[in-house]
Design an enzyme around this catalytic site. Structure first.
Site, PDB file in Angstrom:
ATOM      1  CG  ASP A 142      -1.950  -1.223   1.275  1.00 35.52           C
ATOM      2  OD1 ASP A 142      -2.252  -1.557   0.229  1.00 35.52           O
ATOM      3  OD2 ASP A 142      -2.438  -1.434   2.363  1.00 35.52           O
ATOM      4  CG  ASP A 156      -6.795  -1.358  -1.536  1.00 33.67           C
ATOM      5  OD1 ASP A 156      -6.915  -2.765  -1.543  1.00 33.67           O
ATOM      6  OD2 ASP A 156      -5.800  -1.158  -0.810  1.00 33.67           O
TER       7      ASP A 156
END
Length: 178
Positions: A142, A156
């Site tokens: 991330d 995401d």
């Protein structure tokens, strides 16, 4: 004694149902190609951006882009908002099950709405790309950080956008005249 018959010699009591018509809601070739193309592009875009982030940003480094947005690379071993961090096997199994369910749903309903091919493509592509990370690295990279929000990645974002499109398709389908 004879029994009453309807037109065509059918008995009103023992009438057989008509042969089923082809289901107009099933995904055809065009829907499958569109959905798979979007899924492939989603996986490629996510994997490329994660590779760039991994090569250019050290873990914990902050690259300020806007007053409310920065790049900050982390390894997330959980799912949304860092949940289930110690259960990689369960998360991977649930991801595979979710992707399989998406394809079954799509096969049965892919033509119900023009929103469904891109929705399922984004959902499956995002889920598959994060699954690739989990298998390869034991967690997901991330790196996108909107302040006051958990750090996330492109996959995401694709998943969230896919859910929104899926909901729009369901609402549109419910409102359409039968």
């Amino acid at each position: 004694m004879s029994t009453p018959t309807m037109r065509g010699g059918r008995s009103p009591i023992y009438e057989l149902p008509e042969a089923p018509r082809p289901d107009a809601q099933r995904a055809g070739l065009l829907e499958w190609v569109g959905m798979l193309a979007i899924a492939i592009v989603a996986v490629a875009a996510d994997q490329i951006t994660k590779s760039l982030a991994t090569r250019t940003i050290d873990r914990g480094e902050v690259v300020q882009l806007l007053p409310f947005f920065d790049l900050r690379r982390i390894k997330n071993t959980g799912i949304a908002f860092g949940q289930f961090t110690q259960q990689q096997s369960i998360v991977m199994l649930l991801t595979v099950a979710a992707i399989a369910w998406m394809f079954v749903f799509f096969a049965r309903s892919g033509a119900r709405s023009p929103f469904f091919p891109p929705a399922v493509g984004l959902l499956a592509g995002g889920a598959l790309s994060n699954l690739v990370d989990r298998v390869r690295d034991g967690g997901v990279t991330d790196f996108l950080h909107i302040h006051h929000w958990p750090i996330f990645n492109l996959a995401d974002s694709f998943i969230v956008l896919g859910v929104i499109l899926l909901l729009l398709g369901l609402v549109q389908h419910e409102r359409a005249p039968s």
